[in-house]
Design a protein around this motif. Structure first.
Motif: not given
Length: 334
Positions: A27-37, A51-59, A83-89
């Motif tokens: 079950n993947e949750h994004t509600s009640s969480l900041p964007a990018g988490i 999973l948290v998106a990083e400013p440099d495109g990673g995560a 879904r986060l628009g990140a390139r890679r972990l």
């Protein structure tokens, strides 16, 4: 088939743990969480993942689940990255090194070439791959070997995504564990210190070492943090933290008053966990595996039973609860 099995396993595991059934394996949750988490709630064989998106495109990924479902962890992370628009972990952080929290490390490193940061207290054990010190021998559980590229220490302030996260030592369930707190977002990644309906087995107490006092201190710590939402190691994310802490304190008080309850709980949970992994196994083979596991032997000793007698008691309890069934000479997960 895999989804159906996992849903059923989750239902029974939740019954054994005294936890509500969510009806979903993932079950993947994004509600009640900041964007990018993204908070990815998994079943009881694998820990949840954050999973948290990083400013440099990673995560960055916090915890990775059990090795049996490592391929699923890779799929979930790849989907989350998209879904986060990140390139890679780019980074894995493990809250602790129990097998259900780091079993996907090796597969994710093979896929993404990411760094792996572990709690400082476990760094050398990982580097020499000491399966006894890492608990895998003592619990009879599996974990794919991985390399740690660095460590996190209590007191560290880590930049994860767009915010600072403080690392706190989190003894109790595991003396080497950490939790991660973000004051800016009022979030806590609580690992197995605090779930919506409880917390993890207090393993040090099985070895005659202090664990209840440390768990009490962790509940006090969480109560004093600025937290609006908790992302636990198992079960659903939750707000309304105060009543959850109160319920956890009540449960902990009962365990402290009668430590044998912790040993009973540990035996049933660890045998059920093995059955979630094996699904079907000859009872004699499982008996032998449990008899060789030092943590289960210590739990049996607290019950004043030989390990064989304790195994029969725990399996009988699980069968009576509908969490396992016998089929000729085999045990089957339900």
């Amino acid at each position: 088939m895999r989804r159906a099995w996992a849903q059923t396993a989750h239902a029974i595991w939740s019954a054994v743990m005294g936890l509500p059934e969510s009806g979903r394996r993932v079950n993947e949750h994004t509600s009640s969480l900041p964007a990018g988490i993204r908070f990815i709630e998994r079943d009881w064989l694998s820990s949840n993942m954050v999973l948290v998106a990083e400013p440099d495109g990673g995560a960055t990924l916090i915890d990775t689940g059990y090795v049996k479902h490592a391929a699923l962890a890779v799929e979930l992370v790849d989907l989350g990255l998209a879904r986060l628009g990140a390139r890679r972990l780019t980074r894995i952080i493990n809250t602790h090194l129990h097998s259900d929290h780091c079993g996907g490390n090796a597969a994710l490193v093979a896929r993404h070439g990411c760094e792996v940061l572990v709690p400082i207290a476990s760094l050398e054990e990982v580097r020499r791959w000491d399966t006894a010190a890492l608990s895998y021998d003592g619990t009879a559980q599996r974990c794919a070997r991985f390399e740690a590229t660095g460590a996190v220490s209590p007191g560290d302030d880590l930049r994860i995504g767009d915010a600072s996260w403080r690392v706190h030592a989190a003894p109790g369930h595991d003396p080497k564990s950490i939790v991660l707190h973000c004051a800016e977002h009022r979030l806590l990644v609580s690992a197995d210190v605090l779930w919506h309906n409880g917390f993890g087995v207090i393993f040090p107490e099985l070895a005659g070492e202090s664990g209840f006092a440390e768990q009490q201190a962790m509940l006090d710590l969480v109560e004093g943090l600025a937290v609006d939402r908790v992302l636990p190691g198992h079960g659903p994310a939750f707000g309304e933290v105060a009543p959850v802490i109160a319920a956890a304190r009540t449960r902990l008080s009962a365990l402290r008053a009668d430590p044998v309850k912790n040993a009973r709980y540990a035996l049933k949970v660890m045998i059920k966990y093995l059955m979630l992994d094996f699904e079907v196994i000859e009872e004699a083979k499982l008996r032998a595996r449990v008899a060789a596991a030092s943590v289960l032997r210590m739990a049996a000793a607290q019950l004043r039973m030989p390990i064989e007698e304790a195994f029969d008691w725990a399996v009988g309890e699980l069968v009576a609860q509908g969490a396992l069934k016998r089929n000729d000479e085999r045990l089957c997960n339900v």
